[in-house]
Design a protein around this motif. Sequence first.
Motif, PDB file in Angstrom:
ATOM      1  N   SER A  85     -13.830  -0.274   7.158  1.00 50.67           N
ATOM      2  CA  SER A  85     -14.991  -0.640   7.401  1.00 50.67           C
ATOM      3  C   SER A  85     -15.536   0.138   8.157  1.00 50.67           C
ATOM      4  O   SER A  85     -14.818   1.048   8.904  1.00 50.67           O
ATOM      5  CB  SER A  85     -15.548  -1.660   7.942  1.00 50.67           C
ATOM      6  OG  SER A  85     -14.126  -2.181   9.266  1.00 50.67           O
ATOM      7  N   PRO A  86     -17.154   0.235   8.473  1.00 52.95           N
ATOM      8  CA  PRO A  86     -18.185   0.861   9.501  1.00 52.95           C
ATOM      9  C   PRO A  86     -17.920   0.319  10.833  1.00 52.95           C
ATOM     10  O   PRO A  86     -17.285  -1.088  10.337  1.00 52.95           O
ATOM     11  CB  PRO A  86     -19.608   1.594   9.116  1.00 52.95           C
ATOM     12  CG  PRO A  86     -19.260   0.123   7.984  1.00 52.95           C
ATOM     13  CD  PRO A  86     -18.349  -0.381   7.509  1.00 52.95           C
ATOM     14  N   PRO A  87     -18.014   0.667  11.627  1.00 45.28           N
ATOM     15  CA  PRO A  87     -18.124   0.257  13.121  1.00 45.28           C
ATOM     16  C   PRO A  87     -18.825  -0.640  13.228  1.00 45.28           C
ATOM     17  O   PRO A  87     -20.450  -0.271  13.021  1.00 45.28           O
ATOM     18  CB  PRO A  87     -17.354   0.861  13.991  1.00 45.28           C
ATOM     19  CG  PRO A  87     -18.077   2.202  13.587  1.00 45.28           C
ATOM     20  CD  PRO A  87     -17.908   1.812  11.365  1.00 45.28           C
ATOM     21  N   ALA A  88     -18.750  -2.128  13.718  1.00 50.13           N
ATOM     22  CA  ALA A  88     -19.575  -2.844  14.553  1.00 50.13           C
ATOM     23  C   ALA A  88     -20.457  -2.189  15.232  1.00 50.13           C
ATOM     24  O   ALA A  88     -20.020  -2.130  16.326  1.00 50.13           O
ATOM     25  CB  ALA A  88     -19.445  -4.230  14.026  1.00 50.13           C
ATOM     26  N   PRO A  89     -21.901  -1.227  15.516  1.00 50.76           N
ATOM     27  CA  PRO A  89     -22.471  -0.647  16.496  1.00 50.76           C
ATOM     28  C   PRO A  89     -22.109  -0.554  17.832  1.00 50.76           C
ATOM     29  O   PRO A  89     -21.612  -0.041  18.743  1.00 50.76           O
ATOM     30  CB  PRO A  89     -23.674  -0.661  16.598  1.00 50.76           C
ATOM     31  CG  PRO A  89     -24.023  -0.740  14.979  1.00 50.76           C
ATOM     32  CD  PRO A  89     -22.778  -1.520  14.524  1.00 50.76           C
ATOM     33  N   LEU A  90     -22.068  -2.724  18.400  1.00 48.37           N
ATOM     34  CA  LEU A  90     -21.702  -3.329  19.773  1.00 48.37           C
ATOM     35  C   LEU A  90     -20.666  -2.633  20.060  1.00 48.37           C
ATOM     36  O   LEU A  90     -19.794  -2.591  21.428  1.00 48.37           O
ATOM     37  CB  LEU A  90     -22.315  -4.440  19.610  1.00 48.37           C
ATOM     38  CG  LEU A  90     -22.526  -5.170  20.688  1.00 48.37           C
ATOM     39  CD1 LEU A  90     -23.600  -4.676  21.648  1.00 48.37           C
ATOM     40  CD2 LEU A  90     -22.499  -6.533  20.663  1.00 48.37           C
ATOM     41  N   ALA A 266      -3.504  -8.850   6.140  1.00 47.37           N
ATOM     42  CA  ALA A 266      -4.509  -7.533   7.260  1.00 47.37           C
ATOM     43  C   ALA A 266      -5.657  -7.766   6.691  1.00 47.37           C
ATOM     44  O   ALA A 266      -6.870  -7.067   7.429  1.00 47.37           O
ATOM     45  CB  ALA A 266      -4.086  -6.538   7.201  1.00 47.37           C
ATOM     46  N   TYR A 267      -5.245  -6.894   5.784  1.00 51.67           N
ATOM     47  CA  TYR A 267      -6.753  -7.423   4.998  1.00 51.67           C
ATOM     48  C   TYR A 267      -7.735  -9.095   4.340  1.00 51.67           C
ATOM     49  O   TYR A 267      -9.348  -8.723   5.289  1.00 51.67           O
ATOM     50  CB  TYR A 267      -7.076  -6.482   3.448  1.00 51.67           C
ATOM     51  CG  TYR A 267      -8.554  -6.842   2.191  1.00 51.67           C
ATOM     52  CD1 TYR A 267      -9.538  -6.826   2.777  1.00 51.67           C
ATOM     53  CD2 TYR A 267      -7.826  -6.869   0.981  1.00 51.67           C
ATOM     54  CE1 TYR A 267     -10.260  -6.725   2.059  1.00 51.67           C
ATOM     55  CE2 TYR A 267      -9.007  -6.996  -0.054  1.00 51.67           C
ATOM     56  CZ  TYR A 267     -10.288  -6.386   0.375  1.00 51.67           C
ATOM     57  OH  TYR A 267     -10.828  -7.287  -0.004  1.00 51.67           O
ATOM     58  N   ASP A 291      -5.820  -7.894  10.967  1.00 52.13           N
ATOM     59  CA  ASP A 291      -6.760  -6.950  11.072  1.00 52.13           C
ATOM     60  C   ASP A 291      -8.457  -6.695  11.564  1.00 52.13           C
ATOM     61  O   ASP A 291      -9.073  -6.543  10.685  1.00 52.13           O
ATOM     62  CB  ASP A 291      -5.687  -6.226   9.954  1.00 52.13           C
ATOM     63  CG  ASP A 291      -5.394  -4.504  10.117  1.00 52.13           C
ATOM     64  OD1 ASP A 291      -4.909  -4.159  11.538  1.00 52.13           O
ATOM     65  OD2 ASP A 291      -5.269  -3.656   9.719  1.00 52.13           O
ATOM     66  N   PRO A 292      -8.264  -6.796  12.563  1.00 52.64           N
ATOM     67  CA  PRO A 292      -9.284  -6.727  12.597  1.00 52.64           C
ATOM     68  C   PRO A 292     -10.202  -5.376  12.402  1.00 52.64           C
ATOM     69  O   PRO A 292     -11.798  -5.482  12.369  1.00 52.64           O
ATOM     70  CB  PRO A 292     -10.441  -7.513  14.609  1.00 52.64           C
ATOM     71  CG  PRO A 292      -9.044  -8.178  14.578  1.00 52.64           C
ATOM     72  CD  PRO A 292      -7.777  -7.772  13.740  1.00 52.64           C
ATOM     73  N   HIS A 293      -9.726  -4.568  12.470  1.00 56.14           N
ATOM     74  CA  HIS A 293     -10.242  -3.988  12.480  1.00 56.14           C
ATOM     75  C   HIS A 293     -10.440  -3.062  10.507  1.00 56.14           C
ATOM     76  O   HIS A 293     -11.162  -1.880  10.191  1.00 56.14           O
ATOM     77  CB  HIS A 293      -9.619  -2.011  13.010  1.00 56.14           C
ATOM     78  CG  HIS A 293      -8.396  -1.868  12.819  1.00 56.14           C
ATOM     79  ND1 HIS A 293      -7.738  -0.710  12.801  1.00 56.14           N
ATOM     80  CD2 HIS A 293      -7.912  -2.173  11.470  1.00 56.14           C
ATOM     81  CE1 HIS A 293      -6.625  -0.875  12.281  1.00 56.14           C
ATOM     82  NE2 HIS A 293      -6.735  -1.492  11.411  1.00 56.14           N
ATOM     83  N   VAL A 300     -11.895   0.932  14.935  1.00 53.17           N
ATOM     84  CA  VAL A 300      -9.840   1.020  14.666  1.00 53.17           C
ATOM     85  C   VAL A 300     -10.035   2.021  16.084  1.00 53.17           C
ATOM     86  O   VAL A 300     -11.003   2.752  16.827  1.00 53.17           O
ATOM     87  CB  VAL A 300      -9.747   2.255  13.752  1.00 53.17           C
ATOM     88  CG1 VAL A 300      -8.518   2.909  14.117  1.00 53.17           C
ATOM     89  CG2 VAL A 300     -10.343   2.271  12.396  1.00 53.17           C
ATOM     90  N   GLU A 301      -8.843   1.342  16.933  1.00 51.36           N
ATOM     91  CA  GLU A 301      -7.221   0.498  15.929  1.00 51.36           C
ATOM     92  C   GLU A 301      -8.127  -1.118  16.858  1.00 51.36           C
ATOM     93  O   GLU A 301      -8.412  -1.090  18.137  1.00 51.36           O
ATOM     94  CB  GLU A 301      -6.614   1.018  16.446  1.00 51.36           C
ATOM     95  CG  GLU A 301      -5.739   2.420  16.469  1.00 51.36           C
ATOM     96  CD  GLU A 301      -4.490   2.433  16.796  1.00 51.36           C
ATOM     97  OE1 GLU A 301      -4.224   1.997  17.816  1.00 51.36           O
ATOM     98  OE2 GLU A 301      -3.965   3.720  16.460  1.00 51.36           O
ATOM     99  N   CYS A 302      -7.779  -1.818  16.281  1.00 48.14           N
ATOM    100  CA  CYS A 302      -7.429  -3.240  16.312  1.00 48.14           C
ATOM    101  C   CYS A 302      -6.909  -4.357  15.146  1.00 48.14           C
ATOM    102  O   CYS A 302      -7.496  -4.631  14.648  1.00 48.14           O
ATOM    103  CB  CYS A 302      -8.717  -3.654  17.215  1.00 48.14           C
ATOM    104  SG  CYS A 302      -9.119  -5.869  17.596  1.00 48.14           S
ATOM    105  N   GLY A 303      -5.570  -4.559  15.600  1.00 46.73           N
ATOM    106  CA  GLY A 303      -5.024  -5.609  14.710  1.00 46.73           C
ATOM    107  C   GLY A 303      -4.524  -6.174  15.462  1.00 46.73           C
ATOM    108  O   GLY A 303      -5.203  -6.953  16.720  1.00 46.73           O
TER     109      GLY A 303
END
Length: 473
Positions: A85-90, A266-267, A291-293, A300-303
């Motif tokens: 995914s794209p990262p949340a800007p915050l 994860a997904y 998998d929050p990322h 990335v990274e955050c599982g």
Amino acid sequence: MIDLSPDEFRRLGYRAIDILADQMDTIRDYPTRQPMPDVVRERFMKQPLPESGCDPTELIESFADEILPYPMGNASPRFFAWVNSPPAPLAVLAELLAAGLNPSVAGGDHAATYVEHAVLNWLKTIMGYPLDAGGVLASGGSAANLIALGVMRHIKTEGSVRAQGIQTKSAPMVIYTSTQGHGCIQKAIEVLGFGHEYLRKIPVDADYQMDMDALRTQIAVDRDSGLIPVCVAASAGTVNTGAIDPLEAIADLCGAENMWFHVDGAYGGVGILAEPDLYTGLARADSLAIDPHKWLYMPVECGCVLVKDAAAMRDAYSLVPPYVRDDAAMPWFSEFSIQQTRGFKALKLWMVMQQIGVEGYRELISRDIALAKTLQAKIQTRQDFELVAAGSLSVTCFRYAPAGVPETVLAHLNRALLTTVQREGRAFITSTELNGKLVLRACIVNFRTTHHDLDILLDVLAEAGQNALAAAS
Ligand SMILES: Cc1ncc(COP(=O)(O)O)c(C=O)c1O
């Protein structure tokens, strides 16, 4: 000098933020990817060890000139590959703040520890887990599945594995997943010493969900052969099609067979926010990887791994002997997994979960699922594409298949058009294999994607397909 004056740090930091803000500003107009020029690639591959230092301003600018223009592409609205995914800007800003504070969240009485507990409590609540379940944030889904299955191994060896290894059982232990289970389950089974010969890949039904009859039969066959069935590792959102295994039936079976029920979410795990009815039985899992990322839009990274029985999780990993444990104090995260020094991953989730709330996430995930349905409808109205599989989440598997093109040519055609589309970078998509067929696979975990981007994707694929067809004839 490694240290920067506060003024210099501020100046460089503002410039770094400007670079990223400019990228956000132009992300729609840019190609999803651009080919990496040979000279830039070479420069990285042969870059000499820097003997002396240089001006940090130059380094920030070289990020803008040589790295930013050649991204993996997942910030773009037309990125449909894998599950990125794209990262949340915050969350990007939270990464900066977390690094600035730089705690080790092994545990202890400092703010980062409690922020991780807050986030874990929220994730447990979303997933229908009790607040007293064990849990840690991890590097990603692979690590989360490994940590969870490590607890399973500890329980199924009655704890002997820590001292004596895996070989103390009278017969080999067997683990079951589906043919659609993610490769990280097999890796975990190998790393944990079970051996992949004892990982059964159960066939799936027409919807790519684990076939319960086949699972029951295989367990019976294994028991009859003297093996010990110990665990079903189900999927809540397979990577290929987003299929969710029959969780309730698997929970019942695991209960009846005294087997550990693990779910790889994860997904798709957090899809529970949008489609709760699809996840009945999930809360009965002994362990769960999310998998929050992926679908929570964390950089990335955050599982995250959750284990229902916190004491089992602690026993599987803690090196603090029970006789010196202070059970009144809050146990350290390092007692619940393999890592000692741990980054402050929780801050980004803590910020974004408050920024948009569960309601915001529910809307974003529902929107991705609706976009996938729209893509599927568009594919079905076109003569040049064939819909192959449409799971209940946000994955679409399809082929470029104009009328009259023989089956034997289609795989070559789709492979050729994929290579062109990936090289050109106007949109980015990857493939997978279903029932021996190569298919294009579009996964939408992207708050920037619009209906228009779906049209661009199909047009870009059709154009490359026509060219490949012309070249082949
Ligand atoms: C269903 C599933 N499980 C596990 C993984 C592995 O997660 P990670 O890449 O974060 O290690 C993925 C990655 O796409 C996945 O889709």
